[in-house]
Scaffold this motif. Sequence first.
Motif, mmCIF file in Angstrom:
data_model
loop_
_atom_site.group_PDB
_atom_site.id
_atom_site.type_symbol
_atom_site.label_atom_id
_atom_site.label_comp_id
_atom_site.label_asym_id
_atom_site.label_seq_id
_atom_site.Cartn_x
_atom_site.Cartn_y
_atom_site.Cartn_z
ATOM 1 N N GLN A 172 17.180 25.709 -27.429
ATOM 2 C CA GLN A 172 17.895 26.211 -28.592
ATOM 3 C C GLN A 172 19.226 25.489 -28.781
ATOM 4 N N GLU A 173 19.822 25.057 -27.691
ATOM 5 C CA GLU A 173 21.076 24.314 -27.781
ATOM 6 C C GLU A 173 20.852 22.888 -28.289
ATOM 7 N N LEU A 187 18.131 21.745 -30.127
ATOM 8 C CA LEU A 187 17.372 21.619 -31.372
ATOM 9 C C LEU A 187 18.215 21.160 -32.563
ATOM 10 N N SER A 225 10.282 25.280 -23.750
ATOM 11 C CA SER A 225 10.956 26.569 -23.980
ATOM 12 C C SER A 225 10.293 27.699 -23.215
ATOM 13 N N SER A 275 17.000 28.516 -23.519
ATOM 14 C CA SER A 275 18.386 28.383 -23.983
ATOM 15 C C SER A 275 18.761 26.920 -24.166
ATOM 16 N N LEU A 291 8.830 27.821 -31.854
ATOM 17 C CA LEU A 291 10.218 27.525 -31.484
ATOM 18 C C LEU A 291 11.180 28.593 -31.984
ATOM 19 N N ASP A 292 10.862 29.206 -33.136
ATOM 20 C CA ASP A 292 11.620 30.350 -33.644
ATOM 21 C C ASP A 292 13.118 30.044 -33.696
ATOM 22 N N ALA A 293 13.458 28.971 -34.401
ATOM 23 C CA ALA A 293 14.859 28.560 -34.539
ATOM 24 C C ALA A 293 15.098 28.101 -35.963
#
Length: 648
Positions: free
Chosen positions: A190-191, A193, A179, A187, A229-231
Amino acid sequence: MAPLDWRGHASLMYVSSPFAFAARRREARPVPLRARRCDARSEVLSRTMRLRRVAKAHAGVRLSADDVESDPRNGTSSASGTSSSSFGDVDRDQVATQVGQKELSRDDEPRAKGDHPERRRNHPGPAKMVFTVFRRLENIPSSEKGQHDWFVMLDRIVTDTRLTSKSCARALRLMVYFSQRSHAHASKMQEHLPKLNLRKRLDKDKFLAQLPYANDITLCNLVHAMASLDAPSARPTQKFVDAWFDAAGDLSSFSAQGLANAIWAWGKLEIPLPDSFLNSWYQGFQREISNFTPQNLSNSIYALACLGIVPDQERFLNLFVSAFKRNVNDFKPQHLANTLWAISKLGAVPQRDFVSFWFAGFDRALNNFNHTELSSIFWAFGNMAQTGYQPPSIFMKKLTSAFENDMSRARGRELAAVMWALGQLDLKPEMRFLDAWMRAFRRNIGTANSQALTNVIWALSKLELRPAADFVAAWKERYMSCDDQTGAGLSSALYALARLSITPEVRFLEFWYRSMIPCLPSADGHTLSQSMYAFGRLDIVPAEEFLTQWLGFFELKLEHVNQQDLSLSLWALARLDIRPDEVFLNKWTEAFVRQAALEEPLEEVEAMVTWACEKMVMSVPEFPERPGEEPRTIRGQQNASVANSDTV
């Protein structure tokens, strides 16, 4: 002279003979690789035979001759006769169930086609395969095809039922590195994960049972990677959180790096810390304070600020300030910005000696700050302004100049934070800075959320800087496209437009009503009074649905509204010729008299209340006398300039 006897002097014979040198060279040669492999295989075979004998002994199986004679370490075959007499006969299927078919396999049994003992021994096991995949994952690809293959290998690791805590921590760290490669990589991660379903896999009992046996590095890497990761799909479940805290224990084995990483991760995730963990962390901080680096120190106080934990004075703050002074020359710009942001977030007024050391560190690293760090410093001092602290004007000139040089790379939220801080500090920037800021924010307005947009329009109204019409139009369009509106933000935005004398269009008001009406039940008294005051300044009668609900909720919260908000709401109703029923007015009067007795009376409040009461034809409440003054009479109706004055 007697002849020399060579038989007693072998060494002399070797020296004198040319063939001896060749023999000694052959003895000194290393063992060939093939021979060493044969010895290693014999060692493995011997160990396998011993394990087989132990397994059969536990299962009660009679030993065969092959079990003894095939072992190179066994002396004679006579042991098989003595050993077999002590065990009874047991069915082979039953033994296979008890000790496993792998331990009972025989080399003379039929094998599948192509299966060969040498191939089985040389075939890489699961541990070697996982190690190979991790080595390949360390190479972050840039092409689309390479990224697809990278995620395929990652799925093999994460979806493996034999996933260990150490392998999971390493996989998560590789995902963080992926990331951080670029915005495109972030991006892509995040897609992908949500497809990994990490929350479900890390919530299984089989995985959680490994955590008590994991070391401090593995435990820290797990939560640190989740926070990085912040998701939402990488956020740990409550079951995982409880298991992690139980596995961490008293943190006695955690190093300074582990302590800082652990609390930073929980702060980033905004997960409350148990009291037992926090006490153990303070003890670990006291134990490892000499090993804390500047990054560890800044991350620790940053995490406490994110969690809203006011740190202990004796067990943390005093030690932190001492370590900061001692290592201030080693603090990088990011560490300095995070430290000041955290102190401001905690609502603490920094000590004079701490501020002097911080300013010295800022001057040393002035040319190395980027736009993100400078915006954090702006926000910190803007937040401190609410406590009455004002930074030196010389410092603010340096800070403004440094941000202006890097403003072109700033995003919408960072630009909004700078303008909000200037509004809080009541510091009007120079025209050159303002023009550059307007262009930069207009260019990045798509990256600003509703809170950032509200802060911008509020700060411009506070500094009495009316923006151009195209800027206002772009602001409205972006504001109406946001779906994260709050009641306080909607109220402040409408209030700022009223201060700038910008009348919103019907389309904007319809959007405002749709967003604000659902927020009325949870809005506090200040939010309600500010919204009605904005309608009063704009001279716009609110919609009937909004007005009805506003009167009902404001009446319920009158007891918790201060005298300034009470006066603003009554003034706005009077100006719009809206007269509530007698029940509302009586409750308003009781609340105002009660608050006026508790708070210091304000001259502007008295003027607005008197004007509103006389216009509504209602009795004016009695104002308490100021100490040291003669009794005063209630003033009559005020002129329009007083009524329209800004008292918020």
